[in-house]
Design a protein around this motif. Structure first.
Motif: not given
Length: 109
Positions: A67, A61, A41, A101-105, A63-65
């Protein structure tokens, strides 16, 4: 229509019902020219810290995540961990038409 385009259309039709509340990006549809995946990231201006790990044909996605990534057909070689289970690189950032877009997980491909 090419074989891959027909295959992507079929996948899109199959997933558009169950994922109707999510944003679905499909390569070469709706102005999407590229979906590229990176393993870091921390992208610094002028510094190539992120490693490109591949592309995706479809990205879903919430929202903005991001998955879920779908690669319809690939020539990529998987890494093997724990025997015969193919394991692809972890994805921590997704770029769609160069917008990151950052990937949280992290996504496991």
């Amino acid at each position: 229509m090419s074989e891959i385009a027909e295959y992507l259309d079929k996948i899109y039709r199959d997933i558009s019902g169950p994922f109707k509340d999510q944003n679905i990006y499909v390569q070469n549809r709706g102005g999407i020219t590229s979906i590229r995946l990176f393993d870091e990231t921390d992208l610094h201006e002028g510094e190539a810290r992120a490693h490109w790990v591949g592309t995706s044909h479809i990205m879903i996605f919430d929202d903005e995540e991001p998955f879920l990534a779908i690669e319809a057909k690939t020539a990529a070689t998987p890494k093997e961990i724990a025997g015969p289970i193919p394991l692809y690189a972890l994805t921590r950032i997704v770029k769609i038409n160069e917008k990151p877009y950052d990937v949280e997980s992290p996504l496991l491909l």
